[in-house]
Design an enzyme around this catalytic site. Sequence first.
Site: not given
Length: 348
Positions: A139, A184, A217, A241, A245
Amino acid sequence: MSYKIAFLPGDGVGPEVAAAARAISVAAAEKFDIPLEFHDYDFGGIAIDKDGDPFPPETKKACMAADAVFLGAVGGPKWDGGGLRPEAGLLELRKTLGLYANLRPLRIVPGMEEMSPLKSDRAQNVDMLMVRELTGGIYFGKREEGTEFASDECAYSREEVIRVARIAFEAAKGRRGKVTSVDKANVLATSRLWRSVVNELHAAEFSGIELEHVLVDAMAMKLIQAPAAFDVVLTENMFGDILSDEASVITGSIGLAPSASLGDRKAGLYEPIHGSAPDIAGHDKANPVGAILSAAMMFRHSFDAGAPASAIENAIETALSEGFGTRDVGRSDTCSAFSDHVAALLSR
Ligand code: NAD
Ligand code: IPM
Ligand code: MN
């Protein structure tokens, strides 16, 4: 002395859910005799329209001086066409206030498993706290914008990982004592740094906390498969983020999820995790629970006032278990009717 709240309703459903949170905050403050002052400021798309800046200097000054900032939501199709973006104002607000830790509690209201899109037995006992790093990563990296080529750099420093990881471990102490760190590390250098710094801090200061590492993942899968297995979930900005959700909807709707963004000062930023929901904006349909629970977090974290926070949380649980609620959780109340009901429960 009274607590000063910089109040930023923003765009879309932002003003609708923020009004509900403000009304409930006022009711709780009266009940527990806590003096509050709300001051309204332009922020987001509406500020671009009025002042040509999503985070105008007057708003910035007020946010920096406030005891807490409360935000509805920003953004919408009107500002998607290029040029200034409301979302840039939100990123600048988080960065300016040094709010590096975003706390997103995601919990199914016991007995309300029917609101979840998962089978009831899987939704049972879901109660996790996502700790999302908020001022670093992709970001805020170097960005190149272009029509033939574009790039977004993802960078993290040791210090940025340590300070947010410490918040996650500390939070786990007061919960079920488990941290799941998501990265990751099989591909990304930033994730390998993340994992080794989290391991170091764990060994040095938090060896009594159970720590596991899960690749992002696989985490997306496990959240659906066994969401109740997670306690504190620690992750970097963009993974947090996306995963929050996903996790929010397991509890019934994104409209239920609150957040607190914290740094080294007492003052924090409080906002529901959802966006401006342009598809339902202006119709009094939005679920105000995420915004109202964000106000509860404001009392607890910025005003050291646990009693009004718990009273707000209890009133929400009672309202939902009595069958009240908005359409996204399969009920039929408007945003304002639901909010009125919660206010009535609070002043009982
Ligand atoms: P969104 O969260 O606004 O909406 C996603 C879906 O969830 C929509 O179907 C919406 O109707 C529903 N939803 C969201 N909040 C709800 C609520 N309170 N009650 C009931 N249903 C709700 O995400 P989006 O559509 O991808 O983004 C819309 C705009 O919001 C974009 O401009 C985006 O950048 C912005 N956004 C802002 C924030 C923020 O201000 N913190 C967060 C996310 C997205
Ligand atoms: C959120 C939002 C923001 C983010 C956007 C609007 C900048 O999606 O608060 O989750 O990505 O952090
Ligand atoms: Mn988001």
